[in-house]
Design an enzyme around this catalytic site. Structure first.
Site, PDB file in Angstrom:
ATOM      1  N   HIS A 195       0.845  -1.190   0.000  1.00  0.00           N
ATOM      2  CA  HIS A 195       0.000   0.000   0.000  1.00  0.00           C
ATOM      3  C   HIS A 195       0.884   1.245   0.000  1.00  0.00           C
ATOM      4  O   HIS A 195       1.809   1.359   0.814  1.00  0.00           O
ATOM      5  CB  HIS A 195      -0.932  -0.005   1.214  1.00  0.00           C
ATOM      6  CG  HIS A 195      -2.051  -0.983   1.073  1.00  0.00           C
ATOM      7  ND1 HIS A 195      -1.853  -2.331   1.128  1.00  0.00           N
ATOM      8  CD2 HIS A 195      -3.379  -0.810   0.849  1.00  0.00           C
ATOM      9  CE1 HIS A 195      -3.016  -2.959   0.961  1.00  0.00           C
ATOM     10  NE2 HIS A 195      -3.947  -2.056   0.786  1.00  0.00           N
ATOM     11  N   LYS A 201     -14.017   4.910   5.521  1.00  0.00           N
ATOM     12  CA  LYS A 201     -14.397   5.910   4.510  1.00  0.00           C
ATOM     13  C   LYS A 201     -15.907   5.889   4.282  1.00  0.00           C
ATOM     14  O   LYS A 201     -16.520   6.920   4.020  1.00  0.00           O
ATOM     15  CB  LYS A 201     -13.650   5.644   3.204  1.00  0.00           C
ATOM     16  CG  LYS A 201     -13.889   6.691   2.113  1.00  0.00           C
ATOM     17  CD  LYS A 201     -12.874   6.581   1.002  1.00  0.00           C
ATOM     18  CE  LYS A 201     -13.131   5.357   0.161  1.00  0.00           C
ATOM     19  NZ  LYS A 201     -14.315   5.512  -0.715  1.00  0.00           N
TER      20      LYS A 201
END
Length: 932
Positions: free
Chosen positions: A164, A594
């Site tokens: 990531h 999110k």
């Protein structure tokens, strides 16, 4: 550049406990190290860039301190005037100076952490996560060595490295910084003479100057294999030695309390990786890239084994006429191709030469590159078990001839390493989005069944069709059909996985993970694709784990019902039983945050675990949870020990996998000593959560009800801002560096799933990364203040005293607030207000930032009230000082970033302006120590 102007950190009260005295002494040394490095950096800036630039750095720093302290308007204007007067070239050099100070301060902090670890060990002071402490607790609870050995037979602790893109440093920079750390470490450990101290200072100056003259930024985008190579460097730094060493240390501690002749401890600690296998949204991870990844991994571990064997051969100079050797060792020595007369009477060396020859032949057969060459030809090992058997011959011979102390040296570490790493090094997961699997199966099904429209089928019809296909012995893929590139790409990846099993063993790729898993058909589609390449058999056997990843709030809520039906489905249950009746489930922290905000994400994850534990117990299947946590709190980050201990009862159960991402990998594992401690923390927390409170009393019903209500209120507040406020998307793109992050070349994967500006399509990492850069850290706290205020208004009979009780009595709630405490301490509403000025629509700016500012103040006020603190991080003074030390060097980078963004967005084509922005992103990331 110096820290002489920083506020004093004198103790508020006279320390009484030995550990408090040690902490204060260590903190004083930390300040000395930071001053030393700051002075060297300041001298370097003055020598390389001139006194005028050095003085400018100091002016900006002092003015920034005044602005941060009380949002002084005069300081704001003065700062703006200074920044406006600077040329682009000056700005870039200023940014580099502040960025490098953050990097050097991090090195000093890491060394201080090592210093304190050593002090605690020397003083035998236990601490959270220390394995010896946990074993002592187990002993006190009546859990003996035999019970612990049985526990570790089926235990699994697996850190999983991912690519990531949150590590903004280049490897060249990291290498230089490791040299600085090594020099500081040597000064700490060795009493230097005057000449040695002078030489050490000169070496430090040389390294800092080299850093100053090294590019902070990557000039080109990383490829997937670049990411693989970067990940493999941590095996050299830490894992290849510290993973086997930790298991051996634990084995020794159990022997101290039990039978020294007991069987060897199972190797429960296994490394995992997504780098080169994670295809979700990354078109550059192909079948060939995956094959290349496996070869690179194998090359690294084979080279390690060969190096160790080379040294072992020189160490085992035991002569046959001076010490007895076993018959099986003599036989092994006789098979050696080594014909040197110098080793004719040294059977151990001959045996090692033979093993060496066979291992190099194995590397050649696996098409793995190595730099060492054998003394003669050997036959390749068919499997890692054959290599283990040969090493065991050496071990048994030494033990039987009273040379246990030799057997426990390098040979023991090598035997354990082979057990932990095999020929594959790390267990590579393959991951893909469920939508891609769905399209692939649809194309295969429609081609095999003319007139069918798979995508038009409902869920139940799909389940029926797929289970029939699982039982079928015919191939679904036809050699006479031309499939799409996407379908062929997916099939090629599964074929590559089957090849990996044949070449490197089934541990090379043991998991297939399904991102955005929303139903049973998503899992069955993967089972059918695996059947096509032979990894799943129509008889009900599976050579690989099929792992659903539940990521959104809705999917987390549905996860237990999905798994209940899956485990009730005969054709799927057979596959689970063939894998030892263990089913792994992955939980996604990033997208759920999110989607629903910090509070709701944390709560829905916790509830999902409770419900999954109940489902799996009913089905008599062992649940293994895989936690997809990021580095930042907004993506599930935070202290690993606290996170594991706060899991609901039964959720750990001896097995756990956790992702380690981006900058967190380097902060935890680039130093062997720090790495060992972090691995020990994972092992200790898993042991404690599993054995010492496996079924800790469930939280009281009123706690769960209150948390449900708080979560619902926080969810509405968060969604109301992010997804339901007109203009929020425009505000976000204007007030953060979201556009500029994509230019950083820090990863191979695109920042968005689709080419839109919608928050829904944005990946969680750039979302969190952007809020960190502008110092709001919004994903780590927004909605909590409003939720608490509304909850108290709705429950005046309980009010704040009840929430304080929740914090005191419930580990989950305590961890939730502790993480928020850390995030808010790193935030700055004053700095954030400057980013809000980048929004051209004044009405929109005031509407949204005004709302964020009110929530920020509300969140801090309610948090401190519940925790019983007067200020943020009051309960963690070391971290509090660390954060406070950073602001004078972090804040200027934010101020400069705002000005550069303003200039860049005014259509300034100057490449130096963009480079300056990229440098500020790098420096701010270093100062915050976690980014995405």
């Amino acid at each position: 550049m110096s820290l002489q102007t920083l506020p004093s950190d004198a103790a508020d009260s006279r320390p009484n406990r030995p550990e408090d005295v040690q902490a204060l002494e260590a903190d004083a040394r930390l300040r000395d190290d930071i001053r030393l490095l700051g002075r060297i950096l300041g001298d370097t800036v003055r020598d390389q860039e001139g006194a005028d630039l050095f003085d400018l750095v100091e002016r900006i720093r002092q003015t920034s301190i005044r602005f941060h302290r009380d949002e002084d308007r005069l300081a704001r204007r003065e700062l703006e005037q200074i920044l406006d007067s600077m040329s682009t070239s000056e700005t870039v050099r200023i940014v580099r100076a502040f960025s490098y100070f953050s990097h050097l301060a991090n090195i000093a902090e890491d060394q201080n952490n090592i210093r304190q670890m050593r002090a605690r060990t020397a003083a035998k002071i236990g601490g959270s996560g220390v394995l010896a402490d946990t074993l002592a607790h187990a002993k006190a609870a009546g859990i003996g060595p035999d019970a612990l050995r049985n526990f570790f037979k089926t235990a699994l602790v697996s850190p999983v490295l991912t690519a990531h893109p949150t590590e903004v440093r280049r490897k060249s920079t990291m290498d230089r910084e490791m040299e600085v750390a090594s020099l500081l470490d040597r000064r700490e450990r060795v009493a230097l003479t005057e000449d040695e101290a002078a030489a050490s200072d000169e070496q430090l100056r040389r390294e800092v100057l080299t850093l100053w003259q090294t590019n902070l930024l990557r000039r080109t985008k990383l490829t997937v294999l670049d990411e693989v190579a970067n990940g493999l460097s941590f095996y050299d730094y830490t894992f290849l030695r510290e993973v086997p060493r930790l298991v051996n240390v634990l084995e020794d501690r159990l022997e101290e309390d039990g039978d020294q002749a007991a069987s060897e401890l199972a190797s429960f600690l296994r490394m995992g990786s997504w780098i080169g296998g994670d295809r979700d949204g990354n078109p550059f991870v192909t079948a060939d890239v995956m094959r290349g990844t496996l070869r690179l991994q194998s090359s690294r571990v084979m080279q390690f084994y060969l190096n160790e064997l080379h040294v072992l051969g020189s160490e085992l100079s035991i002569a046959a006429h001076l010490a007895d050797v076993s018959e099986e060792l003599r036989t092994l020595a006789e098979r050696s191709p080594d014909t040197s007369p110098h080793r004719s009477g040294e059977p151990y060396r001959l045996a090692v030469s033979g093993i060496y020859a066979r291992l190099t032949a194995t590397a050649e057969a696996l098409e793995v590159e190595i730099t060492r060459r054998p003394v003669g030809k050997g036959r390749p090992y068919e499997s890692v078990k054959e290599l283990q058997a040969d090493l065991d011959v050496l071990h048994r011979s030494l033990i039987s001839n009273n040379a246990r102390v030799i057997a426990r040296g390098r040979l023991r570490l090598l035997r354990r390493a082979v057990d932990c790493f095999g020929f594959h090094l790390a267990r590579l997961d393959i991951r893909q989005n469920s939508a891609v699997h769905e399209r692939t199966i649809a194309e295969l099904m429609d081609a095999a069944n003319p007139g069918m429209s798979y995508l038009a089928l409902g869920e139940d019809a799909r389940i029926s069709l797929l289970t029939n296909e699982l039982r079928s012995t015919r191939a679904l893929v036809s050699p006479f059909v031309k499939y799409s590139d996407e379908t062929m790409g997916e099939l090629n990846v599964f074929h590559a996985a089957a090849e990996a099993h044949a070449k490197f063993g089934s541990d090379a790729i043991p998991q297939c993970i399904i991102s955005m898993c929303k139903g049973m058909s998503d899992m069955l589609e993967v089972a059918v694709l695996l059947k096509e390449v032979g990894l799943v058999h129509p008889s009900g056997r599976s050579a690989i784990n099929i792992v659903p990843l539940f990521e959104t709030i809705e999917d987390l809520q549905a996860s237990s019902a999905i798994m209940d039906r899956m485990l009730s489905l005969h054709d799927y249950r057979r596959l689970v039983d063939s894998r030892g009746s263990v089913q792994e489930v992955m939980l996604g922290y990033s997208d759920s945050n999110k989607d629903g905000g910090f509070v709701t994400s944390g709560w829905e994850l916790y509830k999902a675990e409770i419900n999954l534990v109940d489902v799996f117990e009913r089905h008599h299947v062992r649940l293994r949870l895989f936690h997809g946590r990021g580095g930042s709190v907004g993506r599930g980050g935070g202290p690993s020990y606290d996170a594991i201990i706060a899991q609901p009862g039964g959720a750990v159960n001896g097995q756990i996998r956790i992702t380690e991402q981006g900058e967190i990998i380097s902060s935890k594992y680039s130093n062997a000593e720090v790495g060992r401690n972090n691995l020990e923390i994972l092992a200790a927390a898993t042991l404690e959560a599993s054995l010492l409170h496996p079924r800790q009393s469930a939280p009281r019903r009123e706690y769960l009800t209150a948390m449900d209500e708080l979560s619902s209120l926080a969810f509405r507040a968060y969604r109301g801002l992010v997804y339901e406020t007109d203009g929020f998307v425009d505000y976000f793109w204007a007030s953060t560096v979201i556009n500029e992050i994509a230019t950083l070349n820090i990863g191979s994967r695109p920042a968005s799933r689709k080419k839109t500006r919608a928050i829904e399509d944005l990946r969680a990492i750039p979302w969190v990364f952007s809020w960190a850069q502008c110092r709001l850290m919004l994903p780590g706290w927004y909605g909590f203040g409003t939720a608490v205020e509304q909850w108290i208004a709705e429950h005046p009979d309980k009010g704040m005293p009840f929430l304080k009780e929740l914090y005191k009595e419930w580990p989950f709630f305590r961890m939730l607030l502790s993480n928020m405490d850390m995030v808010l301490a790193k935030s700055s509403i004053a700095i954030a207000s400057r980013y809000a000025e980048l929004v051209p629509d004044e009405a929109l700016r005031e509407k949204i930032f005004g709302r964020i500012r009110r929530e920020w103040h509300s969140c801090i006020e309610t948090l401190l009230d519940i925790m019983g603190q007067d200020r943020l991080l009051q309960g963690n003074p070391l971290l509090e000082r660390s954060v406070r030390h950073r602001f004078p060097y972090l804040d200027p980078l934010n101020h400069v970033q705002v000005e550069l963004l303003r200039e860049h967005r005014a259509q300034n084509p100057d490449e130096q302006v963009l480079r300056g922005i990229q440098l500020t992103i790098n420096g701010i990331s270093a100062g915050l120590r976690n980014t995405g």
